[in-house]
Motif scaffolding. Structure first.
Motif, PDB file in Angstrom:
ATOM      1  N   ASP A 368       0.844  -1.204   0.000  1.00  0.00           N
ATOM      2  CA  ASP A 368       0.000   0.000   0.000  1.00  0.00           C
ATOM      3  C   ASP A 368       0.876   1.250   0.000  1.00  0.00           C
ATOM      4  OD1 ASP A 368      -1.730   2.199   0.973  1.00  0.00           O
ATOM      5  OD2 ASP A 368      -3.209   0.626   1.211  1.00  0.00           O
ATOM      6  N   ARG A 369       1.854   1.264   0.890  1.00  0.00           N
ATOM      7  CA  ARG A 369       2.744   2.432   0.982  1.00  0.00           C
ATOM      8  C   ARG A 369       3.538   2.622  -0.305  1.00  0.00           C
ATOM      9  NH1 ARG A 369       8.064   3.034   4.874  1.00  0.00           N
ATOM     10  NH2 ARG A 369       8.521   5.230   4.357  1.00  0.00           N
ATOM     11  N   LEU A 370       4.045   1.547  -0.868  1.00  0.00           N
ATOM     12  CA  LEU A 370       4.832   1.664  -2.094  1.00  0.00           C
ATOM     13  C   LEU A 370       3.994   2.225  -3.236  1.00  0.00           C
ATOM     14  CD1 LEU A 370       6.809  -1.715  -1.981  1.00  0.00           C
ATOM     15  CD2 LEU A 370       7.744   0.578  -1.596  1.00  0.00           C
ATOM     16  N   LEU A 371       2.774   1.736  -3.383  1.00  0.00           N
ATOM     17  CA  LEU A 371       1.925   2.215  -4.478  1.00  0.00           C
ATOM     18  C   LEU A 371       1.558   3.679  -4.296  1.00  0.00           C
ATOM     19  CD1 LEU A 371      -0.365  -0.907  -4.995  1.00  0.00           C
ATOM     20  CD2 LEU A 371       1.315   0.008  -6.611  1.00  0.00           C
ATOM     21  N   ARG A 372       1.376   4.089  -3.051  1.00  0.00           N
ATOM     22  CA  ARG A 372       1.068   5.506  -2.813  1.00  0.00           C
ATOM     23  C   ARG A 372       2.279   6.402  -3.054  1.00  0.00           C
ATOM     24  NH1 ARG A 372       0.279   6.134   2.341  1.00  0.00           N
ATOM     25  NH2 ARG A 372       0.267   3.959   3.077  1.00  0.00           N
ATOM     26  N   ALA A 373       3.484   5.817  -2.950  1.00  0.00           N
ATOM     27  CA  ALA A 373       4.708   6.600  -3.159  1.00  0.00           C
ATOM     28  C   ALA A 373       5.085   6.700  -4.634  1.00  0.00           C
ATOM     29  CB  ALA A 373       5.863   5.978  -2.376  1.00  0.00           C
ATOM     30  N   CYS A 374       4.455   5.890  -5.488  1.00  0.00           N
ATOM     31  CA  CYS A 374       4.794   5.895  -6.913  1.00  0.00           C
ATOM     32  C   CYS A 374       4.376   7.204  -7.575  1.00  0.00           C
ATOM     33  CB  CYS A 374       4.116   4.719  -7.625  1.00  0.00           C
ATOM     34  SG  CYS A 374       4.747   3.096  -7.148  1.00  0.00           S
ATOM     35  N   ARG A 375       5.226   7.673  -8.475  1.00  0.00           N
ATOM     36  CA  ARG A 375       4.910   8.904  -9.207  1.00  0.00           C
ATOM     37  C   ARG A 375       4.642   8.647 -10.683  1.00  0.00           C
ATOM     38  NH1 ARG A 375      10.267  12.012  -7.879  1.00  0.00           N
ATOM     39  NH2 ARG A 375      10.982   9.888  -8.257  1.00  0.00           N
ATOM     40  N   GLU A 412     -14.704   4.344  -1.879  1.00  0.00           N
ATOM     41  CA  GLU A 412     -15.839   4.447  -0.970  1.00  0.00           C
ATOM     42  C   GLU A 412     -15.419   4.321   0.492  1.00  0.00           C
ATOM     43  OE1 GLU A 412     -15.713   2.531  -3.667  1.00  0.00           O
ATOM     44  OE2 GLU A 412     -17.029   3.743  -4.932  1.00  0.00           O
ATOM     45  N   THR A 413     -14.280   3.673   0.764  1.00  0.00           N
ATOM     46  CA  THR A 413     -13.871   3.453   2.153  1.00  0.00           C
ATOM     47  C   THR A 413     -12.971   4.548   2.687  1.00  0.00           C
ATOM     48  OG1 THR A 413     -11.957   2.134   1.446  1.00  0.00           O
ATOM     49  CG2 THR A 413     -14.009   0.952   1.862  1.00  0.00           C
ATOM     50  N   VAL A 414     -12.591   5.494   1.852  1.00  0.00           N
ATOM     51  CA  VAL A 414     -11.732   6.582   2.324  1.00  0.00           C
ATOM     52  C   VAL A 414     -12.523   7.470   3.277  1.00  0.00           C
ATOM     53  CG1 VAL A 414     -10.439   8.622   1.622  1.00  0.00           C
ATOM     54  CG2 VAL A 414     -10.325   6.551   0.235  1.00  0.00           C
ATOM     55  N   GLY A 415     -11.930   7.812   4.398  1.00  0.00           N
ATOM     56  CA  GLY A 415     -12.598   8.691   5.360  1.00  0.00           C
ATOM     57  C   GLY A 415     -12.415   8.237   6.788  1.00  0.00           C
ATOM     58  N   ARG A 416     -12.601   6.941   7.045  1.00  0.00           N
ATOM     59  CA  ARG A 416     -12.451   6.393   8.394  1.00  0.00           C
ATOM     60  C   ARG A 416     -11.482   5.222   8.364  1.00  0.00           C
ATOM     61  NH1 ARG A 416     -17.607   6.939   8.174  1.00  0.00           N
ATOM     62  NH2 ARG A 416     -17.897   4.748   7.673  1.00  0.00           N
ATOM     63  N   ASP A 431      -8.981   8.758   8.000  1.00  0.00           N
ATOM     64  CA  ASP A 431      -8.083   8.151   7.021  1.00  0.00           C
ATOM     65  C   ASP A 431      -7.704   9.211   5.996  1.00  0.00           C
ATOM     66  OD1 ASP A 431      -6.644   6.588   5.351  1.00  0.00           O
ATOM     67  OD2 ASP A 431      -8.226   5.127   4.936  1.00  0.00           O
ATOM     68  N   THR A 432      -6.455   9.655   6.067  1.00  0.00           N
ATOM     69  CA  THR A 432      -5.984  10.707   5.155  1.00  0.00           C
ATOM     70  C   THR A 432      -5.246  10.133   3.952  1.00  0.00           C
ATOM     71  OG1 THR A 432      -3.943  10.925   6.451  1.00  0.00           O
ATOM     72  CG2 THR A 432      -5.789  12.357   7.058  1.00  0.00           C
ATOM     73  N   ARG A 433      -5.160   8.827   3.852  1.00  0.00           N
ATOM     74  CA  ARG A 433      -4.446   8.218   2.734  1.00  0.00           C
ATOM     75  C   ARG A 433      -5.255   8.362   1.440  1.00  0.00           C
ATOM     76  NH1 ARG A 433      -4.199   2.218   4.627  1.00  0.00           N
ATOM     77  NH2 ARG A 433      -6.396   2.796   4.920  1.00  0.00           N
ATOM     78  N   PRO A 434      -4.580   8.644   0.354  1.00  0.00           N
ATOM     79  CA  PRO A 434      -5.296   8.609  -0.928  1.00  0.00           C
ATOM     80  C   PRO A 434      -5.612   7.163  -1.291  1.00  0.00           C
ATOM     81  CG  PRO A 434      -2.948   8.967  -1.282  1.00  0.00           C
ATOM     82  CD  PRO A 434      -3.169   9.038   0.196  1.00  0.00           C
ATOM     83  N   PRO A 435      -6.623   6.932  -2.103  1.00  0.00           N
ATOM     84  CA  PRO A 435      -6.945   5.548  -2.489  1.00  0.00           C
ATOM     85  C   PRO A 435      -5.836   4.943  -3.336  1.00  0.00           C
ATOM     86  CG  PRO A 435      -8.227   7.122  -3.769  1.00  0.00           C
ATOM     87  CD  PRO A 435      -7.536   7.915  -2.709  1.00  0.00           C
TER      88      PRO A 435
END
Length: 732
Positions: A368-375, A412-416, A431-435
């Motif tokens: 999850d972290r790696l995919l969010r770090a991808c540019r 839909e699950t972003v928020g909590r 939950d501040t993570r982007p999907p």
């Protein structure tokens, strides 16, 4: 077989080991069947508490001597009565509960009137009334039983038997030693972590089985620590492959936390024990010097352990000394995690993914972290490709945990975001993570499904009890209490009955302790509708049995609900500690629920109506065992929580925690857990046949049966999976 191990087999497997005589010899079989009458009496006694003998077990016992049957009956009845909570006397404050429970205010006024009529308390109560405030706990008739247990029994009619009463079948087991060995191998070889009760049982089994067969592998580190403790005491070789294995063993020797979450205060160790631990460290590091990097994750714990082991006294084990040199910072051993952080700090996501292929489990936990770090798309492709490459090397539990995670990582699950730690303590945060990008999420899910399907065994004829399909996979046994009918967190199970009754029982160990059973009713938006507690004894929905505030000999409280009268969508029972000892300090504490038909009478507690009973042993002052949900079809189902709130040191009440409880319940209810249905769908593709069990008919040949309870009459070569061994479904 030691007799203290037989109840363990019954609790875990619902099998009664075939009775054995002195020196392990089978008791004499009598051609006339002298034990038949006693076996039938045994079966009748079991049925009174919601258990019965299988046909095979009844036949086996009937062919034994009467004395053998009687010995087995006494031990087994004691075990099953404790399993269901019938080993204690469940009294209620209001003698004829649920009938004639008074209005709360009227009851309090009656307690005050009784106190004023009592010469011993008249003046003190009058003084308090003049201040405008009265403490209920100072009133003589409040919080203490006003009648005996026998008087309570006399006030109730006999329970009317109903077709829906629980009936748990006890099956015939193998020879006692074989049953013990099989249970030991199952627990020691579990692919998912065991809970506190499972680890305790494993410790007893490991000590008994140390010279017998051992599992091919022990995947769970905490489990290995318990097994190593038994092996150390027996003088057997230790099972070690990391320096952390030695640290966990040292924690076990000091009755500390083998999960390494909580710090352990190490005890002074004998010279032979110190030598064994140091030799284990030395051989582990000598085999793979890179294992020194593991020390940094638990640097402080290793420092404190070194103070007990005195490695400087043993120069023949230099690699063990290196472990403590790294812990003290005198020797450098760069950790794997630090190299990953360096690459990510330099925005080299592809390099981090490539390096993580050397640690497949860590890679999957970092996806999850790696995919969010991808540019760029190239980086995202590289991360997913790395995961696909190492998927065959990842444990089945991690595969399924990551599959569940990405299933819930939609827009839909972003928020909590709900968190539950190993101790069952839970909290919800924003939950501040982007999907996660949808194409990569779907690609990963497909890869995980394919790898899981590849590992599942050929089921042959698959026979499925549909009631188990919504049971969550036991990806962790931690914070899941032991007991009867207990299912993993996130499981859904049907609730069929007209009356729902909760119960809690506790017995204080040394000081006055007041547990309060409450039930919170919420609407579809998780807003409070009403509650039942000692401050609200009656509502449209039902009744509370009355407040007990002291339990030197044990105490029970009940809540009775008419399900068709419940306003709202959710029922959340909870146990609040108002004062005194915690759940882990009391001598005994457990929670459960019963289901009855409207016309059934009986005592407040009736063993054969109990559907679930679990121990209360978590850290926290508020327990949330489960919640009840009303579906769109109007039917109720139980959703298993296994949560504990920190609460206040004293005076916890349903009124004070209803907002936090509603938030937590929402976090668990709205999360999609990976269930048995997921695995049976994957298995169905390779099954020779798939049959939904009708509750009566079983096929003639061997099957893979998956259900809540084992049916009678299955072919002896069948593979049977029930909640007791549900972890066996998790692929290795």
């Amino acid at each position: 077989m030691p007799q203290h191990l037989e109840p363990m087999v019954i609790r875990h497997t619902c099998r009664v080991p075939a009775p054995a005589g002195p020196a392990g010899l089978a008791r004499p079989v009598t051609p006339a069947g002298q034990g038949a009458a006693t076996a039938r009496q045994f079966d009748a006694a079991l049925m009174s508490v919601g258990f019965k003998l299988s046909a095979d077990l009844l036949e086996h016992l009937s062919r034994l001597a009467e004395e053998a049957v009687l010995d087995t009956a006494v031990r087994t009845l004691e075990t099953v009565r404790e399993m269901v909570g019938d080993h204690v006397q469940h009294n209620a404050y209001f003698v004829d509960f649920p009938a004639n429970v008074p209005d709360t205010f009227d009851f309090w006024m009656r307690c005050i009137a009784d106190a004023l009529a009592d010469d011993a308390s008249h003046e003190s109560v009058l003084c308090r009334l003049r201040t405008g405030v009265i403490d209920l706990l100072t009133l003589p008739s409040y919080g203490n039983y006003q009648h005996t247990y026998d008087e309570m029994l006399a006030a109730h009619d006999e329970l009317i038997a109903a077709a829906g009463d629980r009936m748990t079948v006890l099956h015939l087991g193998a020879a006692p030693d074989d049953e013990i060995t099989a249970l030991y191998l199952a627990l020691a070889g579990s692919t998912t972590p065991l809970g506190e009760d499972g680890l305790r049982d494993l410790g007893l089994l490991a000590a008994h089985c140390v010279d017998g067969p051992q599992p091919e592998s022990i995947p769970m580190r905490e489990t290995r620590a318990v097994v190593n403790l038994a092996r150390l005491h027996a003088g057997a070789d230790l099972l070690l492959d990391t320096v952390t294995d030695v640290l966990r063993l040292a924690c076990a020797l000091s009755d500390g936390d083998v999960t390494l979450v909580e710090p352990t205060r190490f005890r002074s160790l004998s010279r032979p024990t110190r030598r064994a631990l140091l030799a284990g460290l030395d051989s582990t590091v000598a085999a793979v010097p890179a294992r020194l990097a593991d020390v940094t994750a638990h640097r402080e714990a290793f420092k404190r352990l070194g103070e007990r082991l005195h490695p400087h006294e043993y120069p023949r084990w230099p690699h063990a000394a290196d472990v403590f040199a790294v812990a003290r910072g005198e020797k450098e051993a760069r950790s794997f995690d630090s190299r990953i952080e360096e690459l990510l700090g330099a925005n080299d996501v592809t390099g981090a993914a490539r390096l993580l292929t050397a640690a497949p489990g860590k890679l999957f936990r970092s996806l999850d972290r790696l995919l969010r770090a991808c540019r760029t798309q190239d980086e995202r492709d590289a991360v997913v490709a790395a995961a696909e490459q190492v998927a065959p090397q990842v444990s089945g539990r991690v595969l399924l945990s990551v599959r569940e995670h990405f299933h819930n990582r939609t827009q839909e699950t972003v928020g909590r975001r709900a968190f539950v730690n190993r101790l069952g303590r839970a909290w919800v945060t924003t939950d501040t993570r982007p999907p996660v990008p949808s194409p990569e999420r779907k690609r990963l899910i497909a890869a995980l499904d394919a790898e899981t399907r590849r590992r599942l065994p050929e089921p042959g004829h698959l026979l499925i009890d549909t009631d188990i399909l919504d049971v969550a996979l036991p990806l962790s046994g931690k914070a899941t209490s032991a007991g009867l009918g207990v299912l993993p967190r996130g499981s859904l199970s049907p609730v069929d009955g007209e009356l729902l009754r909760f119960f809690v029982h506790w017995k204080q160990a040394g000081r006055t302790t007041d547990f309060d059973l409450s039930a919170l009713m919420l609407d579809a938006s998780y807003e409070t509708v009403c509650w039942l507690s000692y401050t609200a004894l009656t509502e449209v929905e039902g009744e509370h049995s009355g407040d007990i505030t002291d339990a030197p000999d044990g105490a029970s409280e009940f809540i009775n609900l008419r399900l068709d009268a419940v306003r709202g969508t959710f029922i959340v029972p909870q146990v609040n500690i108002f004062s005194g000892e915690g759940f882990e300090e009391v001598e005994e504490s457990f929670f459960g629920f019963m289901l009855r038909d409207a016309e059934q009478q009986g005592r407040p507690f009736e063993a054969r109506t109990v559907r679930m009973k679990s121990e209360l042993r978590g850290l926290g002052r508020v327990a949330l065992p489960l919640a009840f949900l009303r579906g769109h079809d109007g039917r109720w189902r139980a959703k298993w929580l296994h949560l504990y709130l920190k609460g206040n040191p004293n005076s916890n009440q349903v009124e004070g925690n209803r907002v936090s409880v509603a938030t937590l319940v929402r976090g668990i209810v709205e999360r999609d857990h990976l269930t048995v249905r997921y695995l049976t769908d994957l298995m169905g593709g390779s099954a020779t046949a798939t049959t939904l069990w009708d509750g009566v008919t079983v096929p003639d040949g061997p099957v893979t049966y998956i259900g809540l309870e084992r049916p009678e009459g299955l072919h002896p070569d069948s593979r049977i999976v029930t909640p007791g061994n549900l972890r066996d479904l998790i692929p290795a």
